[in-house]
Design a protein around this motif. Structure first.
Motif, PDB file in Angstrom:
ATOM      1  N   LEU A  52       0.828  -1.206   0.000  1.00 55.91           N
ATOM      2  CA  LEU A  52       0.000   0.000   0.000  1.00 55.91           C
ATOM      3  C   LEU A  52       0.863   1.256   0.000  1.00 55.91           C
ATOM      4  CD1 LEU A  52      -2.755   1.343   0.160  1.00 55.91           C
ATOM      5  CD2 LEU A  52      -2.680   1.055   2.642  1.00 55.91           C
ATOM      6  N   SER A  53       1.941   1.238   0.772  1.00 55.96           N
ATOM      7  CA  SER A  53       2.840   2.387   0.818  1.00 55.96           C
ATOM      8  C   SER A  53       3.451   2.662  -0.549  1.00 55.96           C
ATOM      9  CB  SER A  53       3.937   2.139   1.857  1.00 55.96           C
ATOM     10  OG  SER A  53       4.837   3.229   1.903  1.00 55.96           O
ATOM     11  N   LEU A  54       3.839   1.610  -1.269  1.00 52.22           N
ATOM     12  CA  LEU A  54       4.404   1.786  -2.609  1.00 52.22           C
ATOM     13  C   LEU A  54       3.356   2.336  -3.569  1.00 52.22           C
ATOM     14  CD1 LEU A  54       6.548  -1.481  -2.971  1.00 52.22           C
ATOM     15  CD2 LEU A  54       7.389   0.860  -2.682  1.00 52.22           C
ATOM     16  N   ASP A 100       1.697   4.947 -11.195  1.00 51.94           N
ATOM     17  CA  ASP A 100       1.613   3.612 -11.793  1.00 51.94           C
ATOM     18  C   ASP A 100       2.796   2.756 -11.361  1.00 51.94           C
ATOM     19  OD1 ASP A 100      -0.718   4.272 -13.197  1.00 51.94           O
ATOM     20  OD2 ASP A 100       0.429   5.075 -14.887  1.00 51.94           O
ATOM     21  N   TRP A 101       2.512   1.477 -11.105  1.00 49.18           N
ATOM     22  CA  TRP A 101       3.558   0.530 -10.726  1.00 49.18           C
ATOM     23  C   TRP A 101       3.457  -0.709 -11.612  1.00 49.18           C
ATOM     24  CZ3 TRP A 101       7.646   0.703  -7.420  1.00 49.18           C
ATOM     25  CH2 TRP A 101       7.697   1.752  -6.490  1.00 49.18           C
ATOM     26  N   PRO A 102       4.491  -1.031 -12.413  1.00 47.81           N
ATOM     27  CA  PRO A 102       4.506  -2.321 -13.112  1.00 47.81           C
ATOM     28  C   PRO A 102       4.513  -3.460 -12.092  1.00 47.81           C
ATOM     29  CG  PRO A 102       6.154  -0.817 -14.014  1.00 47.81           C
ATOM     30  CD  PRO A 102       5.639  -0.187 -12.760  1.00 47.81           C
ATOM     31  N   GLY A 103       3.779  -4.536 -12.396  1.00 49.31           N
ATOM     32  CA  GLY A 103       3.709  -5.646 -11.463  1.00 49.31           C
ATOM     33  C   GLY A 103       5.067  -6.258 -11.168  1.00 49.31           C
ATOM     34  N   THR A 104       5.915  -6.355 -12.186  1.00 49.71           N
ATOM     35  CA  THR A 104       7.241  -6.950 -11.990  1.00 49.71           C
ATOM     36  C   THR A 104       8.092  -6.104 -11.046  1.00 49.71           C
ATOM     37  OG1 THR A 104       7.955  -5.816 -14.025  1.00 49.71           O
ATOM     38  CG2 THR A 104       7.281  -8.125 -14.216  1.00 49.71           C
ATOM     39  N   LEU A 105       7.946  -4.771 -11.112  1.00 49.25           N
ATOM     40  CA  LEU A 105       8.717  -3.896 -10.236  1.00 49.25           C
ATOM     41  C   LEU A 105       8.230  -4.011  -8.790  1.00 49.25           C
ATOM     42  CD1 LEU A 105      10.918  -1.807  -9.902  1.00 49.25           C
ATOM     43  CD2 LEU A 105       9.292  -0.033 -10.576  1.00 49.25           C
ATOM     44  N   LEU A 106       6.901  -4.131  -8.616  1.00 49.45           N
ATOM     45  CA  LEU A 106       6.382  -4.336  -7.272  1.00 49.45           C
ATOM     46  C   LEU A 106       6.906  -5.644  -6.676  1.00 49.45           C
ATOM     47  CD1 LEU A 106       2.631  -3.242  -7.616  1.00 49.45           C
ATOM     48  CD2 LEU A 106       4.390  -2.126  -6.244  1.00 49.45           C
ATOM     49  N   ALA A 107       6.908  -6.699  -7.486  1.00 50.78           N
ATOM     50  CA  ALA A 107       7.410  -7.982  -7.006  1.00 50.78           C
ATOM     51  C   ALA A 107       8.878  -7.886  -6.607  1.00 50.78           C
ATOM     52  CB  ALA A 107       7.222  -9.047  -8.090  1.00 50.78           C
ATOM     53  N   GLU A 108       9.652  -7.136  -7.402  1.00 50.51           N
ATOM     54  CA  GLU A 108      11.080  -6.975  -7.102  1.00 50.51           C
ATOM     55  C   GLU A 108      11.286  -6.175  -5.815  1.00 50.51           C
ATOM     56  OE1 GLU A 108      14.891  -4.616  -9.031  1.00 50.51           O
ATOM     57  OE2 GLU A 108      13.296  -5.343 -10.355  1.00 50.51           O
ATOM     58  N   ARG A 109      10.525  -5.077  -5.653  1.00 50.25           N
ATOM     59  CA  ARG A 109      10.699  -4.234  -4.475  1.00 50.25           C
ATOM     60  C   ARG A 109      10.276  -4.952  -3.198  1.00 50.25           C
ATOM     61  NH1 ARG A 109      11.074   1.296  -5.973  1.00 50.25           N
ATOM     62  NH2 ARG A 109      11.087   1.813  -3.753  1.00 50.25           N
ATOM     63  N   LEU A 110       9.266  -5.821  -3.289  1.00 52.39           N
ATOM     64  CA  LEU A 110       8.760  -6.519  -2.115  1.00 52.39           C
ATOM     65  C   LEU A 110       9.406  -7.886  -1.922  1.00 52.39           C
ATOM     66  CD1 LEU A 110       4.958  -5.669  -2.574  1.00 52.39           C
ATOM     67  CD2 LEU A 110       6.512  -4.692  -0.877  1.00 52.39           C
ATOM     68  N   ASP A 111      10.209  -8.286  -2.907  1.00 46.56           N
ATOM     69  CA  ASP A 111      10.894  -9.586  -2.866  1.00 46.56           C
ATOM     70  C   ASP A 111       9.897 -10.737  -2.775  1.00 46.56           C
ATOM     71  OD1 ASP A 111      13.040 -11.308  -2.914  1.00 46.56           O
ATOM     72  OD2 ASP A 111      13.370 -11.243  -0.740  1.00 46.56           O
ATOM     73  N   ASP A 140       4.100  -4.609 -19.594  1.00 43.59           N
ATOM     74  CA  ASP A 140       4.388  -5.309 -18.343  1.00 43.59           C
ATOM     75  C   ASP A 140       3.175  -5.407 -17.428  1.00 43.59           C
ATOM     76  OD1 ASP A 140       7.060  -5.539 -19.089  1.00 43.59           O
ATOM     77  OD2 ASP A 140       7.542  -3.563 -18.260  1.00 43.59           O
ATOM     78  N   GLY A 141       2.089  -4.698 -17.770  1.00 47.18           N
ATOM     79  CA  GLY A 141       0.954  -4.643 -16.866  1.00 47.18           C
ATOM     80  C   GLY A 141       1.319  -3.864 -15.616  1.00 47.18           C
ATOM     81  N   GLY A 142       0.377  -3.698 -14.715  1.00 47.58           N
ATOM     82  CA  GLY A 142       0.691  -2.960 -13.494  1.00 47.58           C
ATOM     83  C   GLY A 142      -0.554  -2.581 -12.748  1.00 47.58           C
ATOM     84  N   TYR A 143      -0.366  -1.694 -11.736  1.00 48.46           N
ATOM     85  CA  TYR A 143      -1.463  -1.333 -10.851  1.00 48.46           C
ATOM     86  C   TYR A 143      -1.401   0.153 -10.527  1.00 48.46           C
ATOM     87  CZ  TYR A 143      -1.603  -6.382 -10.317  1.00 48.46           C
ATOM     88  OH  TYR A 143      -1.670  -7.717 -10.572  1.00 48.46           O
ATOM     89  N   ARG A 144      -2.583   0.697 -10.193  1.00 51.83           N
ATOM     90  CA  ARG A 144      -2.699   2.111  -9.838  1.00 51.83           C
ATOM     91  C   ARG A 144      -3.737   2.249  -8.724  1.00 51.83           C
ATOM     92  NH1 ARG A 144      -4.806   5.408 -14.630  1.00 51.83           N
ATOM     93  NH2 ARG A 144      -2.666   5.032 -15.359  1.00 51.83           N
ATOM     94  N   LEU A 145      -3.403   3.043  -7.696  1.00 53.79           N
ATOM     95  CA  LEU A 145      -4.351   3.334  -6.617  1.00 53.79           C
ATOM     96  C   LEU A 145      -5.224   4.498  -7.066  1.00 53.79           C
ATOM     97  CD1 LEU A 145      -5.223   2.608  -3.741  1.00 53.79           C
ATOM     98  CD2 LEU A 145      -3.589   4.296  -2.896  1.00 53.79           C
ATOM     99  N   SER A 146      -6.515   4.232  -7.272  1.00 54.39           N
ATOM    100  CA  SER A 146      -7.431   5.236  -7.821  1.00 54.39           C
ATOM    101  C   SER A 146      -8.348   5.784  -6.737  1.00 54.39           C
ATOM    102  CB  SER A 146      -8.283   4.611  -8.941  1.00 54.39           C
ATOM    103  OG  SER A 146      -7.464   4.003  -9.926  1.00 54.39           O
ATOM    104  N   ALA A 147      -9.145   6.777  -7.130  1.00 52.92           N
ATOM    105  CA  ALA A 147     -10.160   7.310  -6.224  1.00 52.92           C
ATOM    106  C   ALA A 147     -11.346   6.364  -6.189  1.00 52.92           C
ATOM    107  CB  ALA A 147     -10.600   8.698  -6.677  1.00 52.92           C
ATOM    108  N   GLY A 148     -11.952   6.197  -5.021  1.00 55.19           N
ATOM    109  CA  GLY A 148     -13.080   5.286  -4.879  1.00 55.19           C
ATOM    110  C   GLY A 148     -14.319   5.995  -4.376  1.00 55.19           C
ATOM    111  N   THR A 149     -15.351   5.210  -4.046  1.00 56.22           N
ATOM    112  CA  THR A 149     -16.604   5.770  -3.563  1.00 56.22           C
ATOM    113  C   THR A 149     -16.629   5.874  -2.043  1.00 56.22           C
ATOM    114  OG1 THR A 149     -17.575   3.547  -3.548  1.00 56.22           O
ATOM    115  CG2 THR A 149     -17.870   4.865  -5.540  1.00 56.22           C
TER     116      THR A 149
END
Length: 337
Positions: A12-14, A20-31, A58-67
């Motif tokens: 969550l902090s990342l 935007d975070w590529p999934g592979t980069l998240l996996a690398e940063r979190l080991d 590479d695909g990836g994830y983004r923290l967006s605004a919600g309801t």
């Protein structure tokens, strides 16, 4: 591999740190594996965090605004800054947001880690207003949000307006800016019925719904809202406010936060987490120093003298930090350029 709860907090902090975070980069940063990243993202979604998948090679994830408002994660500096801002808002006399700020302050204090709770519990800040002959009326936060939404959408506002010693009068206006001045909130708008620019106190506005049609914004007298507002309140055509130096900057702070520390200046919204600030001072270096006290990223709108003053102070502070404050002074920046 860290425990699931610690790993989710790290993820969550990342996600809050960049868009935007590529999934592979998240996996690398979190080991961890990419499959574990996908599972952890699903867990955060179940907790209410609106995490969107980002398409790409590479695909990836983004923290967006919600309801809804999910649990938030702050670093130590953000938590302390939030406590200070809320404490000032909670102790500001006559502030309609004071009660809500006090409740938010109690909520955040309860969940602070021990290392921060001891620090902030020792902090007691009280906002003291200067003597005034006019009472400060409370402002409804929902009204502020509704007016700001109409400003951004360029929609005509309809409201009843209660002036001192007069009955309520229905108004139709084109809202242009929500500002603060001397501790009060104001709406700068074009009055459609009176065919002129007006400044309305937000605490006297009683909104009617729905809003009217969309409009094309008009140009303000003087070219910008700060010039117009200062000219109106100061009764000066040049809108200098009596200061020999006046400049405008963009701060990476919400307008409501900057307004807590601004008395003799104009604050206007410039996006969800940014604001436009216009201040005056007796010299350009003192004006730059006054802006720097907000402890936020700064973009100078103008004039060039203010930009030069920031460079002048930067050289001075660099020499001081290097322990050479007695070196020959840089070229002097005069009050008027």
């Amino acid at each position: 591999m860290p425990k699931t709860s610690a790993r989710l907090l790290a993820l969550l902090s990342l996600l809050q740190a960049r868009r935007d975070w590529p999934g592979t980069l998240l996996a690398e940063r979190l080991d961890i594996s990419l499959r574990t990243v996908r599972r952890d993202v699903d867990r955060l979604r179940e907790l209410g965090y609106p995490i969107a998948a980002v398409k790409g090679p590479d695909g990836g994830y983004r923290l967006s605004a919600g309801t809804e408002l999910p649990p938030l994660l702050f670093d130590d500096e953000q938590a302390v800054a939030l406590i200070i801002a809320l404490q000032i808002a909670a102790t500001t006399p006559g502030d309609g947001l004071a009660e809500a700020a006090a409740r938010a302050l109690d909520t955040i204090r309860q969940v602070l880690p021990a290392r921060l709770r001891h620090r902030v519990n020792a902090l007691r800040v009280t906002a003291v207003e200067p003597p005034t002959t006019r009472p400060v009326a409370p402002v409804d936060g929902d009204v502020l949000l509704a007016i700001s939404a109409a400003v951004h959408a360029h929609e005509v506002l309809r409201f009843d307006y209660a002036s001192e010693g007069a009955d309520k009068h229905p108004r139709r206006v084109e809202p242009h800016h929500v500002i603060t001045w001397d501790g009060r909130w104001y709406l700068v708008a074009w009055d459609l019925d009176r065919d002129e620019w007006r400044i309305f106190r937000v605490d006297r506005i009683i909104l009617r719904t729905p809003n009217g049609p969309r409009f094309t914004p008009r140009a303000l007298p003087g070219g910008d809202v700060a010039t117009y507002v200062i000219g109106r309140f100061r009764g000066s055509d040049d809108a200098s406010g009596g200061w020999p130096c006046r400049g405008t900057v963009i701060l990476d702070l919400p307008a409501a936060t900057a307004a807590l520390y601004t008395r003799d200046g104009v604050v206007e919204e410039f996006g969800p987490d940014r604001c436009r600030l216009t201040l005056g001072s007796w010299s350009w270096p003192s004006l730059a120093a006054a802006v720097a006290r907000f402890d936020a990223d700064i973009d100078v709108v103008g004039p060039d003298e203010l930009t030069n003053a920031f460079a002048h102070l930067a050289r001075r502070f660099t020499r001081t930090a290097a322990g050479s404050g007695t070196a020959a002074p840089a070229s002097r920046v005069e009050p008027n350029g």
